[in-house]
Design a protein around this motif. Structure first.
Motif, short mmCIF file in Angstrom:
data_model
loop_
_atom_site.label_atom_id
_atom_site.label_comp_id
_atom_site.label_asym_id
_atom_site.label_seq_id
_atom_site.Cartn_x
_atom_site.Cartn_y
_atom_site.Cartn_z
N MET A 1 -80.65 23.68 -65.86
CA MET A 1 -81.04 24.65 -65.03
C MET A 1 -80.17 25.83 -65.21
O MET A 1 -79.05 25.87 -65.16
N LYS A 2 -80.81 27.27 -65.21
CA LYS A 2 -79.98 28.07 -65.54
C LYS A 2 -79.02 28.60 -64.15
O LYS A 2 -79.44 28.34 -63.14
N THR A 3 -78.02 29.19 -64.81
CA THR A 3 -77.06 29.62 -63.62
C THR A 3 -77.72 30.49 -62.37
O THR A 3 -77.43 30.38 -61.23
N SER A 4 -78.64 31.57 -62.87
CA SER A 4 -79.06 32.44 -61.91
C SER A 4 -79.99 31.60 -61.02
O SER A 4 -80.21 32.17 -59.81
N VAL A 5 -80.82 30.61 -61.61
CA VAL A 5 -81.77 29.70 -60.55
C VAL A 5 -80.84 29.17 -59.62
O VAL A 5 -81.16 28.91 -58.18
N LYS A 6 -79.89 28.53 -60.06
CA LYS A 6 -78.89 27.88 -59.16
C LYS A 6 -78.40 28.66 -58.04
O LYS A 6 -78.20 28.27 -56.93
N VAL A 7 -78.01 29.84 -58.41
CA VAL A 7 -77.55 30.65 -57.37
C VAL A 7 -78.57 31.23 -56.27
O VAL A 7 -78.26 31.26 -55.06
N HIS A 8 -79.75 31.47 -56.86
CA HIS A 8 -80.82 31.75 -55.86
C HIS A 8 -80.96 30.67 -55.03
O HIS A 8 -81.33 30.90 -53.78
N ALA A 9 -81.12 29.51 -55.48
CA ALA A 9 -81.25 28.38 -54.70
C ALA A 9 -80.05 27.93 -53.75
O ALA A 9 -80.60 27.80 -52.71
N ALA A 10 -79.02 28.20 -54.16
CA ALA A 10 -77.84 28.06 -53.01
C ALA A 10 -78.02 29.06 -51.97
O ALA A 10 -77.87 28.88 -50.74
N LEU A 11 -78.41 30.41 -52.34
CA LEU A 11 -78.47 31.45 -51.19
C LEU A 11 -79.75 31.37 -50.29
O LEU A 11 -79.75 31.74 -49.17
N PHE A 12 -80.87 30.60 -50.86
CA PHE A 12 -81.85 30.23 -50.16
C PHE A 12 -81.65 29.28 -49.11
O PHE A 12 -82.08 29.34 -48.09
N VAL A 13 -80.98 28.25 -49.60
CA VAL A 13 -80.64 27.07 -48.67
C VAL A 13 -79.56 27.76 -47.53
O VAL A 13 -79.78 27.31 -46.35
N VAL A 14 -78.71 28.72 -47.90
CA VAL A 14 -77.99 29.31 -46.98
C VAL A 14 -78.72 30.08 -45.95
O VAL A 14 -78.53 29.83 -44.56
N ALA A 15 -79.57 30.68 -46.38
CA ALA A 15 -80.69 31.55 -45.40
C ALA A 15 -81.22 30.46 -44.52
O ALA A 15 -81.53 31.11 -43.30
#
Length: 311
Positions: A1-15
């Motif tokens: 999984m690309k780093t950018s996808v992981k970052v957006h997934a993490a930020l979505f979970v936080v939201a």
């Protein structure tokens, strides 16, 4: 999984975590525990967790140098101690609708602080993204009906939430250099320890006088959610994302919280989804996209790439 996808997934979970917290925390306070007592439980629980995690994962990693140590203290004061004390005090006095609306000032503060402290360019695209996302978030909240006007306590609560949002926006900017230099557990252990210095004397009375025997199972679950998810998981994911992304991107994801709060309410049968709200949600996603989108090839990048920064 690309780093950018992981970052957006993490930020979505936080939201998502934060969106649910607006309603969950109101179930606990002030009936079962005051806001300062909840903050003490959250910060002390997270401090213990990150202390153990640091010892296991990075026992030899230490924050060194006068500048980094002062920065970590500032992060602990603004991003942990004052941030959480002001948020829960404000939410205890005002409504979740007011709190959600005022929280959308944090990304604006983050973008401005990034421009001042990190020399990020304040381009028209980023300003437009912040404005579009803010419009979507505000329209969702305002469409839920008029806010009950003002008792002094509600006004004070709104002021607390405003200060909380401003401090959190600045925190996202000043903590980024630490997260890119040290192990995340090293930074989180330090800043939560600093926050505990403020939280323990402030919340000791409320935490020790609460009638824990009267807590029904649902309230214990809510308290556990606030300690484990809202505090430990959310801060860990946010600070991990700062190793790869701009603080402005993290700030922009705050706009997702009111949209997700509506979806949560719909899934619980407490609200219904309309075409208007679907359009408002699209505005928020468009704003986040504009803030996070990379510059075209051959143009100077306005946001740090979603790649690790080399020390």
């Amino acid at each position: 999984m690309k780093t950018s996808v992981k970052v957006h997934a993490a930020l979505f979970v936080v939201a998502l975590i934060y969106a649910a917290n607006y309603s969950i925390s109101k179930d606990v306070m002030p009936r079962y525990m005051g806001p300062f007592g909840l903050v003490l439980l959250r910060i002390v629980g997270a401090t213990l967790f990150f202390t153990v995690a640091h010892r296991l994962a990075a026992p030899h990693d230490r924050i060194t140098g006068r500048a980094d140590n002062l920065r970590s203290i500032a992060c602990g004061v603004l991003g942990i101690g004052l941030n959480q004390l002001l948020f829960f005090s404000g939410l205890n006095l005002t409504s979740p609708i007011n709190a959600s609306l005022i929280q959308t000032i944090a990304p604006v503060v983050t973008v401005l602080a990034s421009a001042v402290l990190l020399s990020e360019k304040l381009t028209l695209r980023r300003v437009l993204g912040v404005g579009i996302a803010g419009l979507g978030a505000a329209s969702i909240i305002l469409s839920r009906g008029p806010v009950v006007a003002g008792a002094p306590s509600e006004l004070l609560g709104d002021i607390y939430i405003l200060l909380n949002a401003m401090f959190f926006g600045i925190y996202l900017v000043i903590v980024m250099p630490l997260m890119r230099k040290y192990h995340p557990f090293t930074v989180l252990k330090r800043i939560f320890l600093v926050g505990a210095v403020l939280a323990v004397p402030t919340g000791w009375h409320q935490a020790t006088t609460a009638d824990y025997a009267s807590f029904p199972p649902g309230i214990w679950v809510a308290v556990a959610y606030m300690v484990i998810c809202v505090t430990i998981m959310a801060y860990l994911l946010n600070n991990w994302a700062l190793k790869y992304a701009s603080p402005s991107l993290l700030g922009a994801y705050i706009y997702l919280q009111p949209a997700l709060a509506v979806l949560i309410a719909v899934s619980l049968g407490k609200d219904h989804l309309t075409w208007d709200r679907a359009g408002q949600g699209l505005l928020i996603f468009l704003g986040v996209f504009l803030v996070s989108r990379r510059a075209k090839p051959g143009q100077p990048a306005n946001l740090p790439p979603l790649e690790p920064v080399q020390d």
